[in-house]
Design an enzyme around this catalytic site. Structure first.
Site, PDB file in Angstrom:
ATOM      1  N   HIS B 158     -14.098  28.398  50.123  1.00 35.99           N
ATOM      2  CA  HIS B 158     -15.361  27.806  49.645  1.00 35.99           C
ATOM      3  C   HIS B 158     -15.078  26.475  48.932  1.00 35.99           C
ATOM      4  CE1 HIS B 158     -19.396  27.733  47.713  1.00 35.99           C
ATOM      5  NE2 HIS B 158     -18.721  27.244  46.681  1.00 35.99           N
ATOM      6  N   GLU B 159     -14.054  26.465  48.100  1.00 34.19           N
ATOM      7  CA  GLU B 159     -13.713  25.220  47.379  1.00 34.19           C
ATOM      8  C   GLU B 159     -13.206  24.157  48.357  1.00 34.19           C
ATOM      9  OE1 GLU B 159     -14.631  24.771  44.291  1.00 34.19           O
ATOM     10  OE2 GLU B 159     -15.352  26.830  44.276  1.00 34.19           O
ATOM     11  N   HIS B 162     -16.055  22.378  49.824  1.00 30.06           N
ATOM     12  CA  HIS B 162     -16.603  21.277  49.011  1.00 30.06           C
ATOM     13  C   HIS B 162     -15.797  19.987  49.229  1.00 30.06           C
ATOM     14  CE1 HIS B 162     -19.712  23.330  46.806  1.00 30.06           C
ATOM     15  NE2 HIS B 162     -18.898  24.179  46.207  1.00 30.06           N
ATOM     16  N   GLU B 225     -24.030  24.330  48.090  1.00 24.80           N
ATOM     17  CA  GLU B 225     -23.275  25.580  47.909  1.00 24.80           C
ATOM     18  C   GLU B 225     -23.320  26.414  49.192  1.00 24.80           C
ATOM     19  OE1 GLU B 225     -21.266  26.240  45.627  1.00 24.80           O
ATOM     20  OE2 GLU B 225     -21.830  24.768  44.132  1.00 24.80           O
TER      21      GLU B 225
END
Lengths: 163, 306
Positions: B158-159, B162, B225
């Site tokens: 997930h990071e 980003h 997100e």
């Protein structure tokens, strides 16, 4: 008034036609510090070489996110498209004049936010410590160790291949 | 007469733009200004000015090169570490980096200027930060929400999402990235003068404040997100971890987070909302968790020391 309409139509027509005419330039630059060259267009492909920042290569073929490149006519392998740019990167003191490229096509390594700006920022913000960041950046795991880690944990990519 | 012609072509441009949408705005504008310029409707400077303006509207951070992104990321990282202490246990840091760097390879942006590097933050607060360019920070509190290596892989993916989608750079306020940042020295390649460095440092400082403010205090928009979650699912599938582990981790997190609390609770949409979005793209058959004894054991060993 009539001529305005004609020009308007010409403008629209040309605008729609141009993207098709303007094929992407095949000359590319490496825009990351180190880019791995792989034998196949996949992160699973064996690493057969590496390129460094500002290296110039030629696009031979494209498959998905991967670009097959050559240098001086010699095929090298596949590099991820995110690691390449169509801009020419000219290092500080580089031969800008000889490239004949306009400023829009250039990405000078020494422009904008650089080590020099970071140095100035550090001088103005002495309480911000960069030492842990420098240590963090030194941690790079070798590709063979990554492959071993995945294999030991039975993590197998969808393609059924190994790293 | 020329002004009228220019206005007409501008009108034509507006019509095309409204028909084609934002993603192709830059491309269409450049084509139109190119035609208008070559036919003498506008001069080269006017064409360049229009192109620059629309580029800025389309993607305000586009002029930032990967090497500039790298320097921004380093300072964002150093600013985060002004607030949080790093957890330096070598074995744990090595495990996290092995997992994280393997995942990054399977992402849609496997290489950044300075590469992906991961750090553990010594806090029980549940939180994680991705600085532009690939410096990723995960708190001990968040690691303890992960019950399996697959769940930790989901957090890291997930990071990485980003970073891949350059969400950090998108937090930079409009107007911050001036021509000083994108074109200064481009014509000459000369060393910059003191005043230029001062101007750049001011823009730089502003960009750092924008990004850290978003990461630490305000959080990204929900949409970003969800985008990072979707990118994570893709990365996890590519490499062979169970993407459903992201749901398991969010459920666990939901149990830990206190409403109105700090960290993730403050900067992220509610786990339940993310789970609902994820369910739309996940299938239970997607890479079901492999019952690997070695994987479970090494994760347990890692978690014990956190």
């Amino acid at each position: 008034m009539f001529i305005h309409r004609v020009l308007c139509i010409v403008c629209v027509g040309c605008a729609l036609a141009l993207p098709a005419i303007a094929a992407p330039a095949s000359g590319l630059s490496v825009q990351v510090r180190k880019a791995d060259v792989r034998s196949t267009p996949s992160f699973l492909g064996a690493i057969v070489g590496s390129l460094v920042y500002a290296d110039r290569v030629t696009q031979v073929e494209k498959k998905g996110d991967w670009i097959k490149i050559s240098r001086d006519g010699t095929p090298l392998g596949w590099v991820h498209q995110q690691s390449l740019t169509s801009k020419q990167i000219v290092l500080k003191g580089g031969e800008v004049a000889k490239t004949g490229a306009s400023s829009d096509e250039l990405a000078l390594a020494g422009k904008g936010f650089t080590e020099e700006v970071e140095k100035e920022y550090k001088a103005q913000n002495k309480d911000i410590d960069f030492a842990p960041i420098d240590r963090m950046e030194k941690i790079t795991i070798a590709p063979e160790k990554l492959a071993k880690f995945l294999k030991a944990g039975d993590v197998s990519p969808a393609a059924g291949d190994t790293l | 007469m020329k002004n009228n012609l220019f206005l007409t072509s501008t009108l034509a441009l507006s019509v095309i733009v409204s028909l084609t949408g934002c993603e192709t705005l830059d491309q269409v504008t450049q084509s139109v200004t190119s035609v208008a310029s070559s036919t003498g409707l506008i001069n080269d400077d006017q064409a360049k000015s229009i192109n620059k303006t629309t580029t800025a509207v389309a993607k305000p951070f586009e002029g930032i090169t990967p090497s500039q992104e790298y320097y921004i990321g380093r300072t964002v990282g150093a600013t985060i570490l002004h607030k949080y202490k790093p957890y330096d246990k070598e074995e744990s840091v090595r495990y996290l980096n092995t997992l994280g760097q393997a995942l990054a390879l399977a992402s849609e942006r496997p290489e950044t200027f300075g590469g992906y590097h991961f750090m553990i933050l010594d806090t029980s607060e549940v939180n994680a930060f991705a600085a532009p360019g690939g410096l990723i920070f995960v708190s001990r509190g968040l690691i303890l929400c992960c019950k399996t290596e697959d769940a930790l892989a989901a957090v890291l993916a997930h990071e990485i999402g980003h970073v891949q989608l350059q969400h950090g750079l998108q937090a930079i306020e409009k107007g911050r990235i001036t021509s000083a940042v994108t074109t200064l020295a481009a014509e000459s390649g000369k060393n910059l003068g003191g005043q230029q460095i001062a101007e750049l440092t001011k823009s730089f400082e502003g960009a750092i404040t924008d990004i850290t403010g978003t990461l630490v205090n305000n959080g990204y928009a929900r949409k970003l997100e969800f985008q990072a979650d979707a990118a994570a699912v893709k990365t996890l599938k590519n490499i062979g971890y169970d993407p459903n582990a992201l749901v398991a981790m969010l459920e666990e997190m939901d149990r830990h987070l206190k409403p109105g609390g700090m960290g993730f609770a403050k900067t992220h949409p509610k786990p339940k909302e993310r789970i609902d979005e994820l369910r739309k793209i996940l299938r239970s058959a997607d890479h079901p968790a492999t019952l690997s004894k070695d994987r479970a054991e090494r994760f347990e060993k890692f978690a014990e020391k956190i």
